[in-house]
Design an enzyme around this catalytic site. Structure first.
Site, PDB file in Angstrom:
ATOM      1  N   CYS A 135       0.840  -1.201   0.000  1.00 44.01           N
ATOM      2  CA  CYS A 135       0.000   0.000   0.000  1.00 44.01           C
ATOM      3  C   CYS A 135       0.874   1.249   0.000  1.00 44.01           C
ATOM      4  O   CYS A 135       1.405   1.647   1.038  1.00 44.01           O
ATOM      5  CB  CYS A 135      -0.927   0.004   1.217  1.00 44.01           C
ATOM      6  N   CYS A 138      -0.469   4.075   2.183  1.00 46.34           N
ATOM      7  CA  CYS A 138      -0.257   3.838   3.616  1.00 46.34           C
ATOM      8  C   CYS A 138       1.179   4.137   4.031  1.00 46.34           C
ATOM      9  O   CYS A 138       1.420   4.713   5.095  1.00 46.34           O
ATOM     10  CB  CYS A 138      -0.580   2.384   3.970  1.00 46.34           C
ATOM     11  N   ASP A 139       2.143   3.725   3.204  1.00 49.24           N
ATOM     12  CA  ASP A 139       3.532   3.709   3.642  1.00 49.24           C
ATOM     13  C   ASP A 139       4.472   4.603   2.848  1.00 49.24           C
ATOM     14  O   ASP A 139       5.660   4.700   3.171  1.00 49.24           O
ATOM     15  CB  ASP A 139       4.066   2.270   3.592  1.00 49.24           C
TER      16      ASP A 139
END
Length: 315
Positions: A135, A138-139
């Site tokens: 992701c 997300c990261d």
């Protein structure tokens, strides 16, 4: 632990599940959505969408929030964060057991979605959260001024690579073919981005490092040449596998585990429908998932009407 009874239970609260919930509840069927996490599904993690009609550009979380508000309007009951113990789709009524209770329904719509497929190489699982991620939204922020490697050649891979250029100084895209599968407009953006470099006809054989990822071992599939690519992160986007834990073996599935349906989203089990990424569909997008959800709910409602008519005849 309680016992809950509904006309229609939907397994999964992504775009397919929420769309199904809206259509099912509008048909006056008592409707519930059960999810193992929060509602919204994969799109909740997308930074932005620009191909959902009516919204030239919108955040994934924002769009799914609108879906959920729409479902709330029609009284869809929501049961998020459920740990599912058992699913019985063959019995009548259908039964879903969670740690919080037993849910029974006359018909079930499976809308569990799919998850990113793993590379299946040495080091991948060992470095999840320490350089391997599925992701970018997300990261991505963890890779400011670093080098990352995206694996894949479809829309997801190229779009996530584009997103990563907001943070990383360098983004490699490793693809096992010599041409991308992504939409032309997406390809053009990537080709014109000076931070992106393509490694064609290649695959990742291993991910190496100590505490964190430092290297991706790359093999050219045509020449067999092995090289070691210095990288701080690896983001695989090579496709999806269906979330069918607890369901497999109860309905007909294809060789990859995706649920087989007819045009009405009916599965091989009477009274059980499937919608969205979990089924064997040729395109996995938010718009196709919502379409599947609508169709499945309409025909689940028709199934309920047929059941009611049979019950009246038998009296």
């Amino acid at each position: 632990m309680g016992i809950y009874e509904f006309d229609i239970i939907i397994l999964g609260g992504g775009p397919a599940g929420l769309s199904a919930g809206i259509y099912a509840a509008r048909s006056s069927a008592s409707t519930a959505i059960i999810d193992i996490s929060m509602l919204g599904g994969q799109p909740s993690n997308y930074l932005e969408l620009e191909n959902y009609p009516g919204f030239p550009i919108i955040g994934g979380y924002d769009l799914m929030e609108k879906f959920e508000e729409h479902a709330d309007k029609f009284g869809v009951q929501k049961f998020p964060m459920q740990e599912i113990k058992n699913i019985d789709l063959v019995s009548n009524p259908k039964v879903i057991e969670t740690l919080e209770g037993t849910f029974k329904a006359k018909t079930v719509i499976i809308a569990c979605g799919a998850q990113a497929k793993k590379l299946g190489v040495k080091g991948e699982l060992e470095f999840v959260g320490r350089g391997v991620s599925y992701c970018a939204v997300c990261d991505g922020a963890f890779y400011k001024e670093k080098t990352v490697t995206v694996v894949g050649g479809g829309n997801a891979a190229v779009e996530e690579a584009m997103y990563l250029t907001k943070f990383a100084d360098k983004v490699y895209i490793v693809h096992r073919r010599d041409a991308l599968r992504a939409d032309k407009i997406v390809q053009e953006r990537a080709f014109n981005n000076p931070k992106i470099e393509f490694i064609w006809d290649s695959k990742v054989n291993e991910i190496k490092g100590e505490n964190v990822v430092t290297t991706a071992v790359i093999e050219n599939v045509k020449t067999g040449e092995i090289t070691e690519l210095k990288t701080d992160g690896v983001f695989p986007y090579i496709g999806f596998t269906p979330n069918v834990e607890g369901i497999s073996g109860q309905v007909q599935q294809d060789a990859n585990g995706f649920i087989i349906t007819d045009g009405t989203m009916q599965t091989s089990v009477e009274g059980v429908f499937a919608a969205g990424d979990v089924r064997n569909t040729p395109l996995r997008q938010v718009i196709t998932a919502t379409s599947d959800g609508a169709i499945s709910a309409v025909y689940a409602s028709k199934y309920l009407e047929e059941l009611e008519a049979k019950e009246k005849l038998s009296v």
